[in-house]
Scaffold this motif. Structure first.
Motif, PDB file in Angstrom:
ATOM      1  N   LYS A 118       0.831  -1.203   0.000  1.00  0.00           N
ATOM      2  CA  LYS A 118       0.000   0.000   0.000  1.00  0.00           C
ATOM      3  C   LYS A 118       0.872   1.262   0.000  1.00  0.00           C
ATOM      4  O   LYS A 118       0.565   2.246  -0.669  1.00  0.00           O
ATOM      5  CB  LYS A 118      -0.908   0.005   1.231  1.00  0.00           C
ATOM      6  CG  LYS A 118      -1.966  -1.070   1.229  1.00  0.00           C
ATOM      7  CD  LYS A 118      -3.049  -0.801   0.216  1.00  0.00           C
ATOM      8  CE  LYS A 118      -3.907   0.359   0.606  1.00  0.00           C
ATOM      9  NZ  LYS A 118      -4.930   0.646  -0.423  1.00  0.00           N
ATOM     10  N   GLU A 119       1.968   1.215   0.757  1.00  0.00           N
ATOM     11  CA  GLU A 119       2.871   2.363   0.790  1.00  0.00           C
ATOM     12  C   GLU A 119       3.501   2.588  -0.581  1.00  0.00           C
ATOM     13  O   GLU A 119       3.671   3.732  -1.021  1.00  0.00           O
ATOM     14  CB  GLU A 119       3.952   2.147   1.852  1.00  0.00           C
ATOM     15  CG  GLU A 119       3.420   2.256   3.275  1.00  0.00           C
ATOM     16  CD  GLU A 119       4.439   1.787   4.302  1.00  0.00           C
ATOM     17  OE1 GLU A 119       5.585   1.487   3.913  1.00  0.00           O
ATOM     18  OE2 GLU A 119       4.083   1.705   5.495  1.00  0.00           O
ATOM     19  N   GLN A 120       3.850   1.493  -1.270  1.00  0.00           N
ATOM     20  CA  GLN A 120       4.414   1.609  -2.620  1.00  0.00           C
ATOM     21  C   GLN A 120       3.412   2.262  -3.572  1.00  0.00           C
ATOM     22  O   GLN A 120       3.762   3.124  -4.366  1.00  0.00           O
ATOM     23  CB  GLN A 120       4.780   0.226  -3.170  1.00  0.00           C
ATOM     24  CG  GLN A 120       6.113  -0.299  -2.702  1.00  0.00           C
ATOM     25  CD  GLN A 120       7.247   0.495  -3.311  1.00  0.00           C
ATOM     26  OE1 GLN A 120       7.706   1.478  -2.754  1.00  0.00           O
ATOM     27  NE2 GLN A 120       7.729   0.075  -4.458  1.00  0.00           N
ATOM     28  N   GLN A 121       2.148   1.848  -3.456  1.00  0.00           N
ATOM     29  CA  GLN A 121       1.118   2.423  -4.329  1.00  0.00           C
ATOM     30  C   GLN A 121       0.992   3.918  -4.078  1.00  0.00           C
ATOM     31  O   GLN A 121       0.884   4.717  -5.007  1.00  0.00           O
ATOM     32  CB  GLN A 121      -0.218   1.735  -4.061  1.00  0.00           C
ATOM     33  CG  GLN A 121      -0.243   0.267  -4.429  1.00  0.00           C
ATOM     34  CD  GLN A 121      -1.397  -0.435  -3.754  1.00  0.00           C
ATOM     35  OE1 GLN A 121      -2.280   0.188  -3.189  1.00  0.00           O
ATOM     36  NE2 GLN A 121      -1.378  -1.757  -3.796  1.00  0.00           N
ATOM     37  N   GLU A 122       1.014   4.304  -2.799  1.00  0.00           N
ATOM     38  CA  GLU A 122       0.886   5.718  -2.458  1.00  0.00           C
ATOM     39  C   GLU A 122       2.065   6.518  -3.012  1.00  0.00           C
ATOM     40  O   GLU A 122       1.898   7.626  -3.518  1.00  0.00           O
ATOM     41  CB  GLU A 122       0.801   5.867  -0.933  1.00  0.00           C
ATOM     42  CG  GLU A 122       0.514   7.286  -0.469  1.00  0.00           C
ATOM     43  CD  GLU A 122      -0.799   7.835  -1.024  1.00  0.00           C
ATOM     44  OE1 GLU A 122      -0.859   9.044  -1.277  1.00  0.00           O
ATOM     45  OE2 GLU A 122      -1.757   7.051  -1.214  1.00  0.00           O
ATOM     46  N   ARG A 123       3.254   5.916  -2.957  1.00  0.00           N
ATOM     47  CA  ARG A 123       4.431   6.596  -3.515  1.00  0.00           C
ATOM     48  C   ARG A 123       4.265   6.778  -5.015  1.00  0.00           C
ATOM     49  O   ARG A 123       4.650   7.809  -5.577  1.00  0.00           O
ATOM     50  CB  ARG A 123       5.702   5.800  -3.201  1.00  0.00           C
ATOM     51  CG  ARG A 123       6.210   6.022  -1.789  1.00  0.00           C
ATOM     52  CD  ARG A 123       7.667   5.581  -1.670  1.00  0.00           C
ATOM     53  NE  ARG A 123       7.802   4.144  -1.670  1.00  0.00           N
ATOM     54  CZ  ARG A 123       7.764   3.409  -0.554  1.00  0.00           C
ATOM     55  NH1 ARG A 123       7.588   3.975   0.625  1.00  0.00           N
ATOM     56  NH2 ARG A 123       7.911   2.105  -0.617  1.00  0.00           N
ATOM     57  N   GLY A 124       3.711   5.763  -5.688  1.00  0.00           N
ATOM     58  CA  GLY A 124       3.481   5.869  -7.127  1.00  0.00           C
ATOM     59  C   GLY A 124       2.518   6.995  -7.456  1.00  0.00           C
ATOM     60  O   GLY A 124       2.741   7.777  -8.388  1.00  0.00           O
TER      61      GLY A 124
ATOM     62  N   GLU B  70      -7.148  -4.194  -1.204  1.00  0.00           N
ATOM     63  CA  GLU B  70      -7.373  -5.123  -0.086  1.00  0.00           C
ATOM     64  C   GLU B  70      -8.828  -5.575   0.002  1.00  0.00           C
ATOM     65  O   GLU B  70      -9.135  -6.539   0.703  1.00  0.00           O
ATOM     66  CB  GLU B  70      -6.924  -4.480   1.235  1.00  0.00           C
ATOM     67  CG  GLU B  70      -7.826  -3.393   1.781  1.00  0.00           C
ATOM     68  CD  GLU B  70      -7.601  -2.047   1.085  1.00  0.00           C
ATOM     69  OE1 GLU B  70      -8.267  -1.059   1.446  1.00  0.00           O
ATOM     70  OE2 GLU B  70      -6.756  -1.972   0.177  1.00  0.00           O
ATOM     71  N   GLU B  71      -9.728  -4.887  -0.721  1.00  0.00           N
ATOM     72  CA  GLU B  71     -11.142  -5.271  -0.676  1.00  0.00           C
ATOM     73  C   GLU B  71     -11.433  -6.480  -1.566  1.00  0.00           C
ATOM     74  O   GLU B  71     -12.500  -7.075  -1.458  1.00  0.00           O
ATOM     75  CB  GLU B  71     -12.017  -4.095  -1.112  1.00  0.00           C
ATOM     76  CG  GLU B  71     -11.916  -2.887  -0.188  1.00  0.00           C
ATOM     77  CD  GLU B  71     -12.719  -1.713  -0.710  1.00  0.00           C
ATOM     78  OE1 GLU B  71     -13.449  -1.893  -1.716  1.00  0.00           O
ATOM     79  OE2 GLU B  71     -12.625  -0.617  -0.125  1.00  0.00           O
ATOM     80  N   LEU B  72     -10.513  -6.802  -2.468  1.00  0.00           N
ATOM     81  CA  LEU B  72     -10.771  -7.896  -3.409  1.00  0.00           C
ATOM     82  C   LEU B  72      -9.918  -9.110  -3.066  1.00  0.00           C
ATOM     83  O   LEU B  72      -9.199  -9.644  -3.877  1.00  0.00           O
ATOM     84  CB  LEU B  72     -10.523  -7.417  -4.842  1.00  0.00           C
ATOM     85  CG  LEU B  72     -11.504  -6.346  -5.308  1.00  0.00           C
ATOM     86  CD1 LEU B  72     -11.092  -5.772  -6.644  1.00  0.00           C
ATOM     87  CD2 LEU B  72     -12.928  -6.894  -5.388  1.00  0.00           C
ATOM     88  N   ARG B  73     -10.020  -9.556  -1.828  1.00  0.00           N
ATOM     89  CA  ARG B  73      -9.311 -10.753  -1.387  1.00  0.00           C
ATOM     90  C   ARG B  73     -10.259 -11.946  -1.438  1.00  0.00           C
ATOM     91  O   ARG B  73     -11.459 -11.808  -1.253  1.00  0.00           O
ATOM     92  CB  ARG B  73      -8.840 -10.627   0.062  1.00  0.00           C
ATOM     93  CG  ARG B  73      -8.186  -9.334   0.437  1.00  0.00           C
ATOM     94  CD  ARG B  73      -7.795  -9.390   1.905  1.00  0.00           C
ATOM     95  NE  ARG B  73      -7.452  -8.080   2.431  1.00  0.00           N
ATOM     96  CZ  ARG B  73      -7.044  -7.873   3.673  1.00  0.00           C
ATOM     97  NH1 ARG B  73      -6.949  -8.889   4.501  1.00  0.00           N
ATOM     98  NH2 ARG B  73      -6.743  -6.666   4.088  1.00  0.00           N
TER      99      ARG B  73
END
Length: 823
Positions: free
Chosen positions: A108-114, A658-661
């Motif tokens: 999630k942190e990686q996505q936010e950085r992107g 995380e909602e599509l687990r």
């Protein structure tokens, strides 16, 4: 008993059998028959009614000449499983839920950085005060005839913006007019700004297949749904790739106090972007326990090499080796010279250049030094990736201009990423590399601030005329400079040489291309670097990295034959000093250029400012597509909605990942409440030798995973031919139970015309799965209530037909698993 579905295409299974990578005939599948030791088996009653007499006459074959039967539902499912799972690394160990939960926050942190990175890149194009990142288009920037995408209606053609008076007002308002297949739409400007995207296709043509219809938006909704499912599959692939990388471990490098002395040798003041890149790489190496995989994206002369030098120093001073990989020998030689100079104060660090300029004896000596660890920094071209180059203790791989390497070299580079730190340098990263960086799943540092003394390169684009060429060269020579003259291929260099020698008889002119003898090429480049040669006629061998301060004019002939990234790189060969540089781009005749070539030239004209390599790569991605994450083929799913809407949907999907687990359940806890006891034909039983053992093996394969069950079934058919219908029913029950476990379904039962599946999946997961189902019959029959998926059949089916229905329905649901995060 007939299947509920029409007979599938009979051609499929022969293809499956032909393509499978199993050993040649003899004992293709050796089922080691062990004694049946299990005291109980859920399948025991299924064959207990058959004759198991050891004295029964055993036929020589179940079928004298076993032929491949028509493609049945099992073989079709097997083919899909092989396609979905087989293309991945099946040896890659799966993560358990506890381990994955530990990493999900990092993802999630990686996505936010992107996302933050994109906001920073595109903030200049966002409306003032918009407050967020968006790919939506400003209607005022559209031209009449441009294709646009309305998020709710679909693809149309922009006509224009006009004032009109609404019915309930006397004040005229601005409206956007868009042409669709069956009429004209009139949208208020504010509404259009919220819902419109520019339509870009990831392939050669810019024209959509069809325009959408205002009267029927269902086709557009289906296209959008298909794109959404494709995006979700990409997200899962990215997560699995990233999580796999996070599992690789290495000790952090020590923070060496003499790094400050090494950094102090840098003769320029670092820009803010450079400082951040230095810090990013230092943290990757000294604070993380996973191998670095970072992209440094910055224009030519913006300081990418200095970032690499500091990374090399950190790794080499800790006793590891570093490899610097360049696409051409010219660039490799320049890297070698720069590295040798910077490391000249450290006598214990040995630098070597492995190239075709060396004799065989010199190469052998270098290979031995690399293997023994006596060479600390190795510079070279793709030959460094060969099997003969054995590293003693490789710690870092620096790749300059990754897009210049071939597919095989890129695969080899990728193989290093699980074991060593990788730093990739590029002014215009390849679309797939850019894609990973945009999504945040690949670390990227952008150096977009030019050094203070740099001046933008003046770009001139026109049709070819000799008078213009002579004038451009004369202007540069008059101010004491040098000129690059670039052609797309070796053929034609001699002709240009004759023309220039006639125009400039007193000027030193030389040629350079990749097919020259090594010593001749090296000598030519050296004389040009020293200023002895004034005009260098060459191919794109000078594309990357060549730094000639006094060469500030470049002439590129037949620009339509170069790629966008190539043109950007070639233009970057000039303007390395404080003089104004000129790039002359000549094409033969605009009427002969393809739409794609015109688009490239238009993009290059627009990206005139310094530091726009990343934006240009983004444009390139829109022009030629970005392929899939794991392959070279273009993806048609982007074409369904266009690049801009696709990316917006991608980031929306990333933010809700995380909602599509989906949580699978243990195979042995799945209950299939359907009482079927088929009788196997006695001749098949006798031919199998020990049917109970084989069925026991089948259940063990099903208990393990779907891949194992698929392999078991295909091998069983290879050895014994197509099974009789009763055996097919046994196998189908195993498949149904395995698929139910994968889908988080722990019980399936029928009550009259109703089939009920008790499940742990969420409503959002159910919606994604059903949206992606290809069969309307099953999709429309399923409803979700609480912890149950229910389907009402048209009539109460006999047990075997009911099992067939369950098999087909679960096959449709199971096909969506690649789009879900599996714990």
């Amino acid at each position: 008993m007939t299947s509920l579905l029409p007979n599938p295409d009979p051609i499929t299974i022969p293809l499956v059998f032909k393509l499978c990578s199993f050993p040649p005939p003899r004992r293709l599948f050796s089922l080691r028959l062990r004694r049946f030791t299990r005291k109980s088996s859920s399948l025991l009653p299924l064959v207990a009614v058959s004759s198991l007499s050891a004295t029964a006459a055993k036929p020589t074959r179940w079928r004298e000449k076993p032929e491949l039967a028509e493609s049945d539902s099992i073989s079709l499912l097997n083919e899909r499983i092989r396609r979905d799972i087989g293309k991945r690394d099946t040896a890659r160990p799966a993560m358990d839920s506890e381990e994955t939960e530990k990493y999900i926050q990092m993802v999630k942190e990686q996505q936010e950085r992107g996302l933050q990175k994109l906001k920073g890149i595109r903030q200049g194009t966002e409306a003032a005060g918009s407050g967020g990142f968006s790919y939506k288009v400003d209607p005022y920037s559209l031209l009449s005839g441009d294709y646009v995408v309305h998020k709710k209606v679909g693809i149309g053609r922009f006509v224009g913006i006009k004032f009109d008076v609404p019915k309930d007002s006397s004040e005229p308002l601005e409206y956007v007019f868009i042409e669709y297949a069956d009429g004209m739409a009139k949208l208020p400007l504010k509404q259009a700004s919220r819902l419109l995207y520019r339509y870009n296709l990831p392939n050669e043509t810019k024209r959509p297949r069809t325009l959408s219809r205002l009267s029927d938006t269902s086709v557009w909704e289906r296209r959008k749904t298909k794109g959404k499912v494709a995006i979700q599959k990409m997200v899962v692939d990215l997560m699995e790739l990233y999580l796999h990388r996070l599992r690789q471990k290495r000790y952090p490098y020590p923070k060496n106090p003499i790094m400050a002395d090494f950094a102090a040798q840098f003769p320029y003041n670092a820009t803010p972007d450079q400082k951040q890149a230095f810090l990013d790489v230092e943290k990757d190496l000294t604070e993380r326990e996973t191998p670095m995989d970072r992209l440094i994206c910055g224009d030519v002369g913006f300081g990418k090499t200095e970032v690499a030098l500091r990374a090399i120093f950190c790794v080499v001073s800790a006793g590891k080796q570093a490899m610097v990989l360049a696409p051409t020998i010219v660039l490799a030689k320049q890297h070698y010279d720069v590295i040798s100079e910077r490391f000249s104060l450290y006598q214990q660090i040995k630098v070597g250049l492995l190239s075709r300029f060396q004799t065989k004896a010199e190469k052998e000596e270098y290979l031995e030094m690399i293997k023994s660890g006596h060479l600390n920094i190795i510079v070279g071209t793709h030959s460094l990736l060969g099997s003969r180059v054995v590293y003693s203790n490789l710690g870092l791989l620096v790749v300059d201009e990754e897009q210049r390497f071939g597919v095989k070299q890129k695969e080899k580079i990728a193989s290093f990423k699980t074991s060593v730190d990788v730093l990739t340098l590029s002014a215009t990263p390849i679309p797939r590399t850019l894609y990973l960086a945009l999504t945040g799943f690949r670390d990227a540092s952008l150096i977009s601030t030019p050094p203070p003394e740099r001046i933008p390169i003046k770009t001139h684009l026109s049709s070819f005329r000799k008078e213009k060429v002579i004038e451009a060269i004369k202007n540069e020579l008059d101010r004491g400079g040098q000129v690059f003259y670039v052609l797309p291929r070796i053929k034609g260099l001699e002709e240009v040489m004759d023309f220039l020698e006639e125009a400039f008889p007193d000027i030193d002119i030389a040629m350079a291309h990749g097919k020259q003898y090594s010593k001749q090429l090296e000598e030519t480049m050296e004389r040009f670097a020293q200023g002895k040669i004034k005009i260098l006629i060459c191919t794109n061998i000078v594309e990357s990295g060549l730094d000639i301060q006094n060469a500030n004019t470049i002439i590129i002939q037949d620009v339509q034959q170069f790629g966008l990234a190539q043109l950007y790189q070639l233009r970057g060969r000039v303007g390395r000093a404080d003089k104004e540089a000129h790039a002359y781009l000549f094409y033969p005749d605009k009427s002969l250029l393809s739409d794609q070539a015109l688009e490239r030239l238009s993009a290059l004209e627009e990206c005139r400012e310094l530091g726009q390599g990343f934006q240009l790569a983004e444009r390139d991605m829109g022009i030629r597509g970005f392929g899939t994450i794991f392959g070279e083929q273009q993806t048609g799913d982007v074409g369904n909605v266009g690049i801009d809407l696709f990316f917006e949907m991608l980031f929306e999907s990333l933010s809700k990942v995380e909602e599509l687990r989906i949580f699978s359940v243990p195979y042995d806890l799945v209950k299939i409440d359907i009482n079927i006891n088929p009788r196997l034909p006695s001749e098949y039983v006798n031919y199998l030798e020990n049917p109970m053992e084989i069925i026991n093996e089948a259940e063990k394969a099903a208990e393990k995973d779907m891949w194992s069950l698929m392999q078991f079934t295909e091998n069983l058919r290879r050895q014994y031919g197509k099974e009789p219908y009763s055996m097919e029913i046994i196998l189908k029950k195993l498949y149904v139970r395995r698929m139910a476990a994968d889908l988080g379904v722990n019980r399936i039962y029928a009550s009259g015309k109703m089939v009920v599946m008790k499940t742990n999946m969420s409503k959002k997961v159910f919606k994604l799965i059903t949206d992606s189902m290809t069969c309307d019959v099953y999709r429309s029959s399923l409803i979700y209530e609480g912890d149950q998926i229910m389907a009402e059949l048209l009539l109460e089916l006999p047990r075997e037909q009911l099992l067939n229905w369950m098999f087909q329905c679960l096959s449709e649901l199971h096909a969506s698993l690649p789009a879900l995060i599996k714990y």
